[in-house]
Design an enzyme around this catalytic site. Sequence first.
Site, mmCIF file in Angstrom:
data_model
loop_
_atom_site.group_PDB
_atom_site.id
_atom_site.type_symbol
_atom_site.label_atom_id
_atom_site.label_comp_id
_atom_site.label_asym_id
_atom_site.label_seq_id
_atom_site.Cartn_x
_atom_site.Cartn_y
_atom_site.Cartn_z
ATOM 1 N N ARG A 136 0.421 9.945 -2.885
ATOM 2 C CA ARG A 136 0.684 9.319 -3.887
ATOM 3 C C ARG A 136 -0.406 10.626 -4.846
ATOM 4 N NH1 ARG A 136 -0.334 4.671 -1.550
ATOM 5 N NH2 ARG A 136 1.835 4.567 -0.393
ATOM 6 N N THR A 180 -2.779 7.964 2.206
ATOM 7 C CA THR A 180 -1.206 7.907 1.673
ATOM 8 C C THR A 180 -1.269 7.958 0.150
ATOM 9 O OG1 THR A 180 -0.589 6.278 1.785
ATOM 10 C CG2 THR A 180 0.267 7.700 3.315
ATOM 11 N N ASN A 279 -3.650 -5.666 4.369
ATOM 12 C CA ASN A 279 -3.403 -7.015 4.907
ATOM 13 C C ASN A 279 -4.219 -7.148 6.537
ATOM 14 O OD1 ASN A 279 -0.679 -4.484 5.476
ATOM 15 N ND2 ASN A 279 -1.882 -5.380 7.947
ATOM 16 N N ASP A 324 1.398 -9.817 6.287
ATOM 17 C CA ASP A 324 1.373 -8.526 5.345
ATOM 18 C C ASP A 324 2.074 -8.445 3.979
ATOM 19 O OD1 ASP A 324 1.611 -5.804 5.364
ATOM 20 O OD2 ASP A 324 3.439 -5.765 5.456
ATOM 21 N N CYS A 626 10.901 0.094 18.128
ATOM 22 C CA CYS A 626 11.876 1.615 17.524
ATOM 23 C C CYS A 626 12.275 0.696 16.396
ATOM 24 C CB CYS A 626 13.171 1.454 17.940
ATOM 25 S SG CYS A 626 12.854 1.926 19.803
ATOM 26 N N CYS A 629 11.514 1.865 12.436
ATOM 27 C CA CYS A 629 11.469 3.116 11.755
ATOM 28 C C CYS A 629 12.959 3.763 12.626
ATOM 29 C CB CYS A 629 10.661 4.172 12.454
ATOM 30 S SG CYS A 629 9.723 4.910 12.004
ATOM 31 N N MET A 668 7.893 12.562 16.106
ATOM 32 C CA MET A 668 8.623 11.290 17.143
ATOM 33 C C MET A 668 7.841 11.588 18.177
ATOM 34 S SD MET A 668 10.760 9.164 18.412
ATOM 35 C CE MET A 668 10.712 7.907 20.230
#
Length: 716
Positions: A136, A180, A279, A324, A626, A629, A668
């Site tokens: 950011r 981030t 959270n 959350d 899965c 994502c 991955m």
Amino acid sequence: MRIITLGLVMAAALTAAACQKGDGGAGQVDGARIAAADANAEWLSYGKGYSEQRFSPLDEVNTGNVGQLGLAWFAEFDTDRGQEATPLVADGVLYTTTAWSKVYAFDAKTGEQLWSFDPKVEGSKGFHACCDVVNRGVALWKGRVYVGVLDGRLIALDAKTGRQVWSVQTTDTSRPYTITGAPRVIKDKVLIGNGGGEYGVRGYITAYDAATGKQLWRFYTVPNPTGQPDGAASDKVMAEKANATWSEGEWKKTGGGGTAWDSIAYDPQLDLVYFGIGNGNPWNHKIRSGGKGDNLFLSSILALKPDTGDYVWHYQTTPGESWDYTATQHIILADLSIGGQPRKVLMQAPKNGFFYVIDRATGQLISAKNYTNITWATGVDPKTGRPIETPQARYQGEANLQIPGPLGAHNWQPMAFNPKTGLVYIPTNVTPFAYTDDTGFSYKPGAWNVGVDFLTNALPTDAATLKALTAMIKGQIVAWDPVQQKAVWTVDHPYFWNAGVLTTAGGLVFQGAAEGQFSAYDAAKGTKLWTYKTGNGIIAAPMTYELDGEQYVAVMVGVGGGGQISAPASMPQRPRLPGRLLVFKLGGKAQAPAFPEPARPEIDLAMIQPSSGDTKNGFAVFHQHCQVCHGPNASGAWLPDLKASPMLMTADNWKGVVIDGASASRGMASFAKYLSPKDAEDVRAYVIQEARNAVALAQPAAPEATQGAKAPTPKS
């Protein structure tokens, strides 16, 4: 007039300091200059100044002439993931970051790139980024640029050259921490938190010496699972307030969460710094803490002393958090007239859907109202400050469809406050989610550990039900009166995951949108006045600056983040495109070329090696491991579209990636710790089924086309 500009007296006293541009070097920014930026044309910190209002007094671009805005210059980057940075401008230089924590410096007038810095984050770290490999932005201080890196490093760069001055590892590299958010610098201290709350970490905030990188203090946001003190600034308040609010549960294995991954604001007069806390982990309060206790300081706003990290006050927006519902969302400081009295307030619109106005000196709740429709609570008790939960809010047994879901009524995208209109402009989401207990929960180190059964949120298979569900989902800008606690105007967006906002004295609100446009709205009425088609979605908040008497408006372009990854069926179906920085001015004549059409992934379904896997088990395993994502029902196309991936062609190819980790360097990671080879093949069988279903849906009049047909690919 009921709005009093924050820090008016202070800003006047600091005007001279703000006009000083240091000793001629680059990025000569200090506390006086950042404080003054709240009231002048400079943009020197993530939210402009310490108050984080994201309001600029610039009015050269206004409601009367915004239609004349044109592109002044642009830059294109080598990263095609989400772009979330707000650029900073100091002394004619624009500083920004891109995905993978890369840093760039440009001449703010011409767009000439002055330098770039790549911290060379390992691709495998992308696995630990719940919501994309985003960044950011940076902080500026006394000739240096500070950036938090996805892998947990905090790096200081020379503002003139981009050369690394120092680097510190702020996290335990054996745990799935990430960074981030943008750092902030206060009184020669660089403040940074971290992320990883979905995976299983213990949150904290740290202050480092801006000159040397030496750690000065640390404040943990949840108790030590061992019950022992940490030798940290948080020890005293943990013993006095927090420890007793946690009961026995899985948090002692996972760390409890509480990461401080985004919002920070500072009041120089009160000398208090405010942090938003995230959270719990697991999300599910029943699993995390036996369903007992408020679990401080989850989903709280914390006020600390910046010199020492000492606790001053807290306000918990969601006690016993179980959905959350983070309180890491943007914090704004302002001075308002409420009930005829001037009040120094803190404002936040966290994920839970309530807009809070809080006395920022004491932490006392002034008011709280929901800024969008919600189902989990009916209000906030003004005496206790606690939400009034609905009977079904704490999901037990059967699925409970609630609004908002984990993506929140407002996520990280910054809001803005305009003291001229008295309104806060909130980028709002309407996103339902079915909460269900994960009755088979067991802690999986390094993986998602939320205690919620994601299988409940698989997409319906019939087109009519899917259409009805997606029709519930949308985005908005809500222009909110924080004194009257009501919406003044609202603009609806067709997609829910849009950009942060900027507001100006020119009577404007700027915001980008998921479908690929950047627009200006009338700040008083909400009327759209100007739009520029960007060719790629926008999630970052814009900013504005002035050089040589001209006003510029800058925005980072590049869709991504948690909404794009986790709910792709509710977003425009386009491939990943390179990120860009677009800078506008009145009469700008530059032309950004159209994005080239990326190669469309295609596979011949007739050539796929048949799978003996169990599609029913594959469906369950996919949605457990899965979908976060790759989207429910393998609907994701922004990260690799599994339905059109060459790895689907053979069992060996699939196992090589899913179990053996052949693509770990590209984010991955191997799932060998969580899935057996049989589970992996069951998932392949399920994805093959979804690929064939997609072809059938795309060509309903020709069912025989499934023989030898190619899997559908996203259209830009």
